[in-house]
Design a protein around this motif. Structure first.
Motif: not given
Length: 178
Positions: A32-35, A45-52, A91-94
């Motif tokens: 993921x390139x947040x910039x 949201x992107x990190x949560x989707x990755x985690x889920x 927060x997301x745990x990744x």
């Protein structure tokens, strides 16, 4: 947290796996390139989707040129806010594999090296030359203050805190060798 593996370093490894907080971790990581996502409010949201989706790691490049548009200018706000990104990751745990360059490739112009660099160093970039080193050391020094706050570490009660488990300097280094 079970403690059956390793010597309880925050991050370790053996021939079988990573060991984080004394537990074996098999890393399933995405990129993921947040910039490249112009709204930091969407990063979580992107990190949560990755985690889920089953991932427990995210690899991120840091674009030096984006952070330093002019020599002597360093911006770590907005889409450049790594502190916020790391807070979301925690927060997301990744876990985060942090890749600050100085060269990143990542299909960016000049591999993420700032455009001001070429005219301001006498030597070649991506070498051990003192003027190139002097330029990236300033950037790394500022960035590493943020990284230090988010490295995985063991708390006195045995839990882990933080999200950064790996730090990779430069990228595709062999492509610069003759």
């Amino acid at each position: 947290m079970q403690r059956g593996v390793g010597n309880h370093k925050a991050v370790d490894y053996d021939r079988y796996s990573l060991i984080i907080g004394g537990n074996r971790v098999y890393l399933w990581s995405g990129e993921f390139h947040p910039w490249r996502l112009p709204s930091p409010s969407l990063w979580r949201d992107v990190l949560m989707k990755m985690r889920r989706g089953g991932l427990n790691g995210v690899s991120v490049y840091v674009n030096w040129g984006l952070h330093s548009p002019k020599q002597g200018v360093h911006d770590f706000n907005g889409v450049r806010d790594w502190d916020l990104f790391m807070q979301f990751a925690t927060e997301v745990g990744i876990f985060v594999l942090f890749r600050p360059g100085p060269y990143i490739n990542a299909e960016t112009a000049g591999g993420g090296l700032p455009t001001w660099l070429g005219p301001n160093i006498e030597s070649q970039a991506r070498t051990a030359a003192h003027d190139f080193r002097d330029a990236w050391e300033i950037y790394f020094g500022l960035l590493n203050r943020i990284v230090a706050k988010h490295q995985v570490r063991m708390l006195p009660d045995g839990r882990i805190d933080g999200c950064i488990i790996m730090y990779q300097i430069d990228n595709e280094f062999s492509t610069s060798l003759e």
